[in-house]
Design an enzyme around this catalytic site. Structure first.
Site, PDB file in Angstrom:
ATOM      1  N   GLN A  60       0.814  -1.364   0.060  1.00  0.00           N
ATOM      2  CA  GLN A  60       0.169   0.075   0.055  1.00  0.00           C
ATOM      3  C   GLN A  60       0.723   1.280   0.025  1.00  0.00           C
ATOM      4  OE1 GLN A  60      -0.665  -2.700   1.736  1.00  0.00           O
ATOM      5  NE2 GLN A  60      -2.860  -2.959   1.472  1.00  0.00           N
ATOM      6  N   GLU A 102      -8.555  -4.210   6.060  1.00  0.00           N
ATOM      7  CA  GLU A 102      -8.350  -5.185   7.124  1.00  0.00           C
ATOM      8  C   GLU A 102      -8.995  -4.675   8.477  1.00  0.00           C
ATOM      9  OE1 GLU A 102      -3.969  -5.812   7.670  1.00  0.00           O
ATOM     10  OE2 GLU A 102      -3.947  -7.320   5.721  1.00  0.00           O
TER      11      GLU A 102
END
Length: 635
Positions: A189, A532
């Site tokens: 990311q 997440e």
């Protein structure tokens, strides 16, 4: 219970792919001899990293501008020194930008082979990507976390780096046979590749040459062109407005929007592809370039709707050009008041690399203002301040900026529009949306962080084009364990959208302590969502929404009538207490206008998500670790 080596690694980042890597990659990985070394972190910048800017246009001490007339060996030495300093500097304070004037760098016999570390931007200064050619490579390899510096090598914490506006003529001369096989971009990311043309070789999104486990969890590619792209172990990925010759394999969630050559989604479930023929709303990130007289200018691309392919295929990207003289070129030593005074005078803002500690908000109040960060410029909240506020005006662009929570809780880190719409008088322009490009958020990591909400969008017609909103699951704050992290490193929601007609392309939100994303606005569109849930709730009682087990990774407000999501995933790893359960990964109102296309949950080895959406879909449990539970359509 899994416990990763120090620094703590997100366990998503060690789960094997549920889908096989192509056989040729497995063979290549087995034969590879390469290993990733760990260089010590140097506290002061090497002398070779001093800036080389144009007369009267100084971009600060952490910007280096290369000229094609410089010896390749000299350029290589500067870049190698930066990489040695930044390769392990995950939570450090140094930031760098390296720009290339138009021309060709490297030769067939002596290619320029660039390795990119943390908080490093590599970019061309041409009007188009073809104006700067790197004859060689621009690469990111696995980071090796074993004590020997050559084991436990993976790409799962390869964050915070940028590549843009140039052509890579792949040349592996001098590298071993495995390394020479592709240009490696093994990232996760908060890493973007934009306006890049990869030619003469493959682009690999995983590093199959370094000793394993070789996992990766990215990522973002936009406005670019490549031949064969090796997805490898990338768990999720968004490719937008690009051209690819061939795309190999996939893991859980690979999304394509407006991509010529994208794989079909016709075999979804067998192949994890989500493919939109066009991108509903897009706007390319502003970029610095050299004008005809050699002066710095900033190209500000225009917003577009229902597009495919690159913005530069037919010539210069459509948009407007601003001379650098219309920008206030800020340094980290400048106070918030100094910067605000310049914004109030009608100037745009260029943030040179570094960390800006802000005890009051930077306030962007004028329509069409551009705020462009170089080298991952970082705005850190001090004393509970809101680092950045954007008024309810159209056409504002925030790009290349990271926002960090401070040790005192901030109500929000970036607020776009006020909650009351400037006393009920919202101003917006569908053809000129306020745009956030490569804007990243951290709550914790380099230091204790506290924020109630990271990103709050109240304005209508806003485009979010690639963001990672992260409540840190690991860092250097000195916590004794996950329970202390849960109590100290606090963040309620990652993203809250109250505005209407907001579009997000590449929305990554992780580990917040209640609903991670809350979408209350009408007519919202999201293309790729990755989440997440937090790893660290100590008990089920700490992870309860009233009488409901846990909070959602993605929630659409109960009163919303129209909303679209294309390609979404919610992952669970309740490391601190594997018995914890979450009722549903996604929670949305049951109405025909709210539609989810290709959504999934997956268990990363602890905890349970009982259903995918609204009590529908099988459970993601430890009985099927790394195996996604898909819902092709909801409802």
């Amino acid at each position: 219970m899994f416990k990763a080596p120090q620094p703590r690694i997100s366990p998503r980042r060690v789960v094997p792919s549920a889908r096989p890597v192509p056989r040729l990659l497995l063979v290549a990985g087995l034969l590879a001899l390469g290993a990733c070394g760990q260089s010590p972190v140097v506290e002061s910048a090497p002398a070779a990293l001093s800036a080389a800017a144009l007369p009267g246009q100084d971009l600060g001490p952490h910007v280096t501008v290369f000229d094609p007339g410089m010896p390749v060996s000299q350029i290589q030495a500067v870049l190698d020194a930066a990489y040695a300093q930044q390769v392990d500097n995950e939570m450090g304070e140094r930031r760098y930008a390296f720009f290339f004037k138009p021309g060709t760098y490297g030769t067939d016999a002596q290619p320029l082979q660039v390795k990119v570390g943390y908080y490093t931007e590599i970019a061309g200064l041409g009007q188009n990507p073809g104006d700067v050619v790197i004859n060689g490579k621009v690469e990111v390899y696995n980071r090796c976390l074993g004590a020997d510096g050559a084991s436990n090598c993976l790409a799962l914490v390869n964050f915070w780096r940028t590549l843009s506006n140039l052509t890579v003529q792949v040349n592996g001369a001098g590298q071993d046979g495995c390394r020479a096989s592709a240009n490696f971009w093994a990232v996760s990311q908060a890493v973007s590749m934009r306006r890049v043309n990869i030619r003469g070789g493959n682009l690999s999104l995983m590093d199959y040459c370094t000793a394993g486990p070789q996992y990766a969890s990215g990522g973002f590619l936009a406005d670019s062109q490549a031949g064969t792209v090796i997805n490898g172990s990338q768990q999720q990925w968004l490719t937008r407005n690009s051209v690819v010759g061939n795309w190999t394999n996939g893991v859980w969630n690979q999304v394509f929007a407006g991509v010529i050559g994208a794989p079909s989604e016709a075999k979804f479930l067998a192949e994890p592809y989500t493919t939109l023929d066009t991108t509903p709303v897009s706007r390319e990130k502003p970029y610095l370039f050299l004008g005809p007289q050699g002066a710095y200018q900033v190209r500000v691309p225009a917003a577009r709707t229902e597009t495919r392919g690159t913005s530069w295929a037919g010539g210069p990207t459509a948009g407007r050009t601003l001379p650098l003289g219309e920008f206030f070129v800020a340094r980290p030593s400048d106070s918030a008041q100094t910067i605000n005074n310049q914004l109030a005078r009608g100037r745009h803002l260029l943030l040179t690399p570094g960390i800006y500690n802000l005890d009051q908000s930077l306030s962007v109040k004028r329509a069409g203002t551009v705020v462009l960060g170089l080298g991952h410029a970082t705005l850190t909240a001090v004393g509970g301040a809101v680092p950045l506020k954007v008024a309810d005006v159209p056409g504002v662009i925030i790009a290349g900026v990271t926002l960090d929570a401070g040790t005192v809780e901030s109500p929000v880190l970036l607020q776009v529009g006020s909650k009351n719409g400037n006393n009920g008088s919202k101003k917006h322009d569908p053809a000129d949306p306020t745009t956030l490009s490569d804007v990243y958020f951290r709550v914790g990591g380099p230091h204790i962080g506290k924020a109630d909400v990271a990103l709050e969008v109240n304005s209508d017609h806003v485009l979010i084009d690639h963001t990672w909103v992260w409540r840190a699951d690991h860092g250097v704050e000195g916590f004794s364990g996950d329970t202390e992290r849960w109590r100290t490193n606090t963040g309620r929601n990652g993203v809250v959208v109250n505005g209407d007609h907001v579009t997000a392309t590449g929305l990554f939100v992780e580990h917040f302590q209640q609903d991670n994303t809350v979408w209350n606005g009408e007519n919202g569109t999201v293309v790729l969502y990755q989440n997440e849930l937090p790893y660290d709730p100590p008990t089920q009682a700490d992870w309860m929404n009233g009488g409901t087990l846990g909070w959602a990774g993605y929630k659409v407000g109960a009163d919303v009538k129209t909303h679209r999501l294309f390609g979404g995933g919610v992952y669970v790893f309740n490391q601190n207490n594997p018995s914890i359960q979450t009722e549903s990964g996604f929670v949305v109102p049951a109405t025909p206008g709210v539609r989810l296309h290709h959504v999934m949950t997956v268990n990363l080895s602890a905890g349970t998500i009982r259903h995918v959406v609204n009590g529908v879909g099988d459970a993601a449990t430890t009985e099927k670790i790394g195996v996604p539970v898909y819902l092709p359509e909801f409802p």
